[in-house]
Motif scaffolding. Structure first.
Motif, mmCIF file in Angstrom:
data_model
loop_
_atom_site.group_PDB
_atom_site.id
_atom_site.type_symbol
_atom_site.label_atom_id
_atom_site.label_comp_id
_atom_site.label_asym_id
_atom_site.label_seq_id
_atom_site.Cartn_x
_atom_site.Cartn_y
_atom_site.Cartn_z
ATOM 1 N N GLU A 27 71.845 59.793 61.010
ATOM 2 C CA GLU A 27 70.754 59.529 60.078
ATOM 3 C C GLU A 27 71.073 58.426 59.079
ATOM 4 O O GLU A 27 70.230 58.101 58.233
ATOM 5 N N TYR A 32 75.118 64.755 62.795
ATOM 6 C CA TYR A 32 73.717 64.534 62.439
ATOM 7 C C TYR A 32 73.604 63.582 61.252
ATOM 8 O O TYR A 32 72.787 62.656 61.254
ATOM 9 N N ARG A 41 78.752 69.411 63.930
ATOM 10 C CA ARG A 41 77.374 69.038 64.291
ATOM 11 C C ARG A 41 76.629 68.489 63.085
ATOM 12 O O ARG A 41 75.865 67.534 63.185
ATOM 13 N N LYS A 42 76.883 69.085 61.928
ATOM 14 C CA LYS A 42 76.238 68.603 60.702
ATOM 15 C C LYS A 42 76.702 67.190 60.372
ATOM 16 O O LYS A 42 75.893 66.332 59.981
#
Length: 596
Positions: free
Chosen positions: A396, A392, A388-389
């Motif tokens: 970004e 993300y 998930r990191k």
């Protein structure tokens, strides 16, 4: 408008500025109304073009253009006399900079000590360069024997400075604790400056296009044909910059001789005076545009109701007048294009292509690296938290100033070369051009990232193991790259065509002004008889010139790209308005030069 610049403007000065703003709005708004009508007609006519011609392969990112919020401690030169004082600075996502006395005040929601919208600023990280700027900004009067006041900038050399310079506003002087912090702040501030500056250029709203056209025509009527960086910022900021440029010479004559101090102290006093004048003009321009907003909304709605049913007739008339007008001005126009434009067109085309190609190639490299990184994590059976990191971070990427700097730097590399090529045409908007290439890089990255994430979400299910999921991502990766390459190719052509029109159109109009403007009168009656504000003889004349320029630009693009699909209307985004393309083709066919 004399007086001490550190003092607020007195009532007489404020009244004088209000009168100046009122006069500007009185002269500008009629031009704005005309361009609103022309912009509505342009929008409706584009709706008639089959949509498959204009389709993009990538999904359009729904995230608003923004900068990543950046915050941290700095020291700032402030106060009277100026002193370096510690502060806590915050760059907001909308490109507004705020500073607080300490971090806790920010965290508790306190009011900032100060703030600034970053529109129009330039970041300098060299103390020597900034001091040289101050020395040339406001030279001492001959015979001035006043001893210069102590200068904190000289008393305390700054190791990691961040000087924000603006042509009409008070300078902002900061310093970071380390070189790493200075770089992070520089990249963040540059992103905020670009975001604030290109707000109108990024907009697809008819009103934004109408405003920019109205500004250009307003300045042309005053004899300023060149394209420059005056249109960076919001509508109120652009109007303020236009009026400040008109007021600047008078301000210098009336006030600089009376400024207290010498040298850099005098220069800082001058920027403080300009800042007070700018704030007053900006407040007046903002109020004037707010007052016009209800009328503008009603006008846009009324224009759509009246133009839409009559659009075919309006476009037909426009085409007929274009053909007649072209026949009248073709001799001087062709002579001007051959003598002034043709020699520079190949070099400029190639330089613009190189600029945008290099930036978008860097975008593709970053995109591939990001997609490959996600695939590697999947193959390595990562934890869901780690994945998930990574997802993300991938999402970004378009807003990461450090990561995107490689793309932005490619756009910057051609600044000097472009400046040399376009100087002969009076074009001084290279900063806007570079910003445009950087905006395009960020937008395509955002679209590609959004497309990858959506396609990945559709194909990945809980039934797949890590290897199968990674294989699916490989397929998505290939699809996204094909879409990106298609959209990049289209975007490059649009970018080059659009900026070459910005460079050449004002120049050619200025060259033809003495000989061809008189020819418009004989056609004015035919246009006025229609009774539609969307058609003006001046607008048709400019579109005739634009059409002739685009024929040359498109032929040169075909040569440069070695492709046969660069038509007069690539990707359905033609700058040739409405029936102008057919009018130009008919004229070329009569001369035997139109390719079949």
């Amino acid at each position: 408008m004399g007086g001490r610049p550190s003092s607020p403007l007195d009532k007489r000065q404020q009244q004088h500025l209000r009168g100046q703003v009122d006069a500007l709005m009185k002269n500008f708004l009629p031009q704005y109304r005309v361009q609103l009508a022309a912009s509505v007609l342009r929008q409706i006519s584009r709706e008639l073009v089959p949509q498959e011609l204009a389709g993009c392969q990538l999904l359009h990112s729904k995230k608003l253009p923004r900068v990543r919020e950046h915050r941290g401690p700095l020291i700032q030169l402030q106060g009277h006399p100026p002193q370096w004082q510690p502060i806590f600075c915050v760059l907001r996502g909308d490109g507004r900079l705020e500073w607080f006395s300490h971090k806790e005040e920010y965290e508790h929601g306190g009011r900032p000590l100060g703030s600034a919208a970053l529109t129009g600023y330039t970041v300098l990280t060299s103390q020597r360069e900034y001091l040289h700027l101050l020395d040339t900004l406001c030279p001492d009067s001959p015979g001035d024997q006043t001893q210069e006041e102590p200068d904190p900038l000289l008393e305390m050399p700054v190791n990691f400075p961040l000087f924000l310079q603006h042509p009409f506003r008070r300078h902002l002087c900061f310093s970071a604790a380390t070189g790493e912090m200075q770089r992070a702040w520089r990249l963040a501030l540059q992103g905020g400056i670009r975001l604030r500056g290109t707000v109108l250029q990024r907009s697809q709203a008819p009103a934004a296009h109408a405003f920019l056209d109205a500004i250009r025509l307003y300045r042309q009527h005053k004899g300023h044909f060149c394209h420059d960086d005056m249109t960076l910022g919001s509508d109120a900021e652009v109007l303020t910059a236009v009026l400040m440029r008109e007021l600047l010479q008078v301000l210098q004559a009336q006030t600089q001789a009376g400024l207290r101090g010498t040298g850099r102290a005098r220069a800082r006093a001058w920027t403080e005076l300009l800042d007070a004048v700018y704030a007053a003009v900006l407040a007046g321009a903002s109020a004037g545009l707010r007052a016009f907003q209800p009328e503008k909304d009603e006008l846009l709605a009324a224009l759509d109701r009246t133009i839409r049913p009559d659009v075919d007739h309006l476009l037909s008339l426009r085409g007929r007048v274009s053909i007649k007008l072209l026949a009248e001005v073709q001799g001087p126009l062709e002579s001007c294009l051959r003598r002034k434009v043709d020699a520079q067109l190949p070099r400029l085309t190639q330089t613009l292509l190189n600029t945008v190609e290099a930036a978008l190639a860097a975008v593709q490299t970053l995109l591939v690296q990001g997609m490959d990184r996600l695939s590697r994590h999947l193959r390595g059976s990562p934890s869901s938290t780690r994945l998930r990191k990574e997802v993300y971070s991938f999402g970004e990427m378009p807003w990461d100033p450090e990561l995107m700097q490689t793309c932005y730097r490619e756009a910057e590399r051609s600044r000097g070369r472009l400046g040399q090529l376009v100087a002969a045409f009076g074009f001084s908007g290279v900063r806007s051009l570079v910003f445009g290439a950087q905006d395009l890089s960020q937008q395509l990255m955002a679209d590609a990232v959004a497309t990858f994430l959506q396609l990945a979400d559709q194909c990945l299910t809980t039934a797949l193991d890590c290897i199968q999921a990674a294989q699916q991502l490989e397929k998505v990766r290939g699809r996204v790259l094909k879409k990106f390459q298609s959209d990049s190719s289209s975007a490059q052509r649009r970018f080059v065509r659009g900026w070459q029109i910005c460079i050449f159109l004002p120049f050619v109009l200025s060259q033809l002004e003495p000989s061809c403007k008189a020819e418009l009168r004989e056609f004015e009656g035919e246009v006025l008889a229609v009774g539609s504000p969307a058609l003006t003889i001046e607008g048709i004349y400019e579109d005739v010139i634009r059409g002739a320029l685009l024929q040359r630009i498109d032929r040169e693009l075909k040569k440069a790209l070695g492709a046969s699909d660069v038509s007069c209307a690539p990707d359905g985004c033609s700058e040739v308005p409405w029936n102008q393309a057919q009018a130009d083709e008919k004229t070329e066919a009569q001369r035997g030069t139109c390719p079949k």
